[in-house]
Design an enzyme around this catalytic site. Structure first.
Site, mmCIF file in Angstrom:
data_model
loop_
_atom_site.group_PDB
_atom_site.id
_atom_site.type_symbol
_atom_site.label_atom_id
_atom_site.label_comp_id
_atom_site.label_asym_id
_atom_site.label_seq_id
_atom_site.Cartn_x
_atom_site.Cartn_y
_atom_site.Cartn_z
ATOM 1 N N THR A 1 0.817 -1.215 0.000
ATOM 2 C CA THR A 1 0.000 0.000 0.000
ATOM 3 C C THR A 1 0.845 1.258 0.000
ATOM 4 O OG1 THR A 1 -1.853 -1.083 1.111
ATOM 5 C CG2 THR A 1 -1.710 1.308 1.346
ATOM 6 N N THR B 1 1.127 -4.481 4.254
ATOM 7 C CA THR B 1 0.886 -4.852 5.651
ATOM 8 C C THR B 1 0.143 -6.172 5.800
ATOM 9 O OG1 THR B 1 -1.178 -3.578 5.727
ATOM 10 C CG2 THR B 1 0.851 -2.428 6.352
ATOM 11 N N ASP B 2 -0.442 -6.690 4.714
ATOM 12 C CA ASP B 2 -1.191 -7.946 4.818
ATOM 13 C C ASP B 2 -0.339 -9.050 5.427
ATOM 14 O OD1 ASP B 2 -3.468 -6.877 3.740
ATOM 15 O OD2 ASP B 2 -3.238 -7.789 1.766
#
Length: 334
Positions: free
Chosen positions: A20, A97-98
C-alpha cells in the site's frame, strides 16, 4: 542507487517490496490502487530526511503483500545477510501490511547480521488524505540508523512504535495503528524524531539458508462443533501442520484420534487461536486437552501464534530438519 545526504558512516539501505505504501492509480484512470512507486519515489516523498543517513535504495519486489512468498523472503534474507557483511549500518524494508507480521518473523529466523533491519509500510495509500507512509518510513530510517537497535533482530516500526518481530501482530484491517505486540508491548518508541528503546530481547538461534527442499505447512483452526473433516488426508498432502486450538491448547473430542494419527506421520504443532498467551502443558487432562494432545505426539507451540509457528516449522522442514531438531526449536522459543 545512492542518495546524497550527510553522515556517510550511517549507511542505510532501503528495499521496497511494494504494498500500500507504494500504491497509486494509473495516471488519468479511475479505480483502485496498485503497486507503482519505486523505493526512490518513497524516499523522495519523505520530509525531514536530510542529514539522517546516507541512503541507498533498491527495488527488490513490486507487488501486494498478499502476493509475497516464502521464497521471496528467503531471497531477501540472503540479500540482507550478504549486504550486512559489507558494513551497512541498517536496513529498511517497505512492504504491504497484509503479510508484514509474517515476513518480519521469517526474516528474524533467517537474518544473521547485527545491523538493524526495520520493516514498515502504510495503511493509507499516497493518494489518501493523511497518508501514513512518509512518517512511517522516516521513523523506520531513523531506527535503522540507530546503534541502540543493533543485534535485536528484525523490527517493525509503525505509528512511531517499535516492535519485535517475534511479538508483533496486525490487529486491525484499516487503522493507522494496525500493529501491536500482545502480551509484550513495543520495545521502543520514536519520540521527537529520536528512536528510544525501552528494553531489549535476546536473539534466538537462526535457521541456516539455503532452503534445500520444498515443504508444505498449513494451519487448521478449531471451531465450535467441528468434526475435523479438514484433517482427513493431510498427511498425504502436507509436510507439517499447525493446529490453532481453543484457549490454552484444546480441540474437540472428535479431532483427537485423527491428530494422533497425523502426529505419527508428520510434525503437528499445537498453538492457541486466541492471539495472546501460551499453550499449557499439564493443567487440563480431558480428552483433547493440551496434556492429552502432547502425550499423543503433538509439539507444544508455546506462545507462538499459529502463523509464526507455521513459519518456524516450515523453515526447519525446508532445511531437511528431523523431528528432534524441530521439537527442540519450539522448546527454545517457549
Amino acid at each position: 542507487m545512492a542518495l546524497d545526504t550527510q553522515e556517510p558512516n550511517r549507511a542505510v539501505l532501503v528495499l521496497s517490496l511494494g504494498g500500500t505504501i507504494a500504491m497509486t492509480t494509473p495516471s488519468g484512470e479511475a479505480g483502485g490502487v496498485t503497486p507503482r512507486l519505486t523505493a526512490a519515489d518513497l524516499v523522495a516523498a519523505v520530509p525531514g530526511l536530510k542529514g539522517e543517513a546516507t541512503l541507498e535504495v533498491e527495488d527488490f519486489r513490486q507487488m501486494p503483500g498478499a502476493w509475497l512468498t516464502v521464497d521471496d523472503i528467503a531471497a531477501l534474507a540472503d540479500r540482507l545477510n550478504k549486504q550486512a557483511a559489507t558494513g551497512t549500518a541498517g536496513f529498511v524494508i517497505t512492504q504491504g501490511t497484509d503479510t508484514l507480521e509474517e515476513t518480519a518473523f521469517l526474516l528474524d529466523l533467517l537474518y544473521r547480521g547485527d545491523a538493524p533491519v526495520v520493516l514498515t509500510g502504510a495503511m493509507r495509500n499516497p493518494e489518501m488524505a493523511g497518508a501514513d507512509g512518509p512518517a512511517n518510513l522516516l521513523s523506520a530510517i531513523r531506527t535503522a540508523a540507530s546503534p541502540a537497535f543493533r543485534n535485536l533482530g528484525i523490527l517493525v516500526v509503525f505509528a512511531d512504535e517499535i516492535h519485535a518481530a517475534r511479538h508483533v501482530r496486525k490487529i486491525h484491517s484499516t487503522s493507522t495503528s494496525a500493529f501491536s505486540s500482545p502480551g509484550a508491548g513495543p520495545i521502543g518508541h520514536v519520540i521527537e524524531g529520536r528512536p528510544r528503546p525501552h528494553f531489549s530481547l535476546p536473539r534466538r538461534p537462526t535457521v541456516a539458508l539455503p532452503f534445500t527442499r520444498q515443504a508444505r505447512v498449513e494451519v487448521i483452526h478449531t471451531t465450535l462443533g467441528s468434526d475435523g473433516i479438514l484433517l482427513q488426508g493431510l498427511d498425504e498432502r502436507l509436510d507439517g501442520l499447525v493446529i490453532a486450538a481453543f484457549g490454552a491448547g484444546h480441540v474437540p473430542a472428535t479431532w483427537v484420534e485423527r491428530l494422533e494419527e497425523l502426529a505419527a506421520r508428520i510434525p503437528v504443532v499445537l498453538t492457541s487461536r486466541t492471539g495472546a498467551g501460551s499453550v499449557l502443558s499439564s493443567t487440563y487432562a480431558f480428552r483433547g486437552s493440551e496434556s492429552d494432545l502432547l502425550a499423543r505426539g503433538l509439539i507444544n507451540g508455546g506462545s507462538l501464534d499459529p502463523y509464526k509457528a507455521r513459519l518456524l516449522l516450515l523453515a526447519h522442514l525446508s532445511t531437511g530438519a528431523d523431528l528432534t531438531v524441530i521439537t527442540n526449536a519450539f522448546e527454545i522459543r517457549r
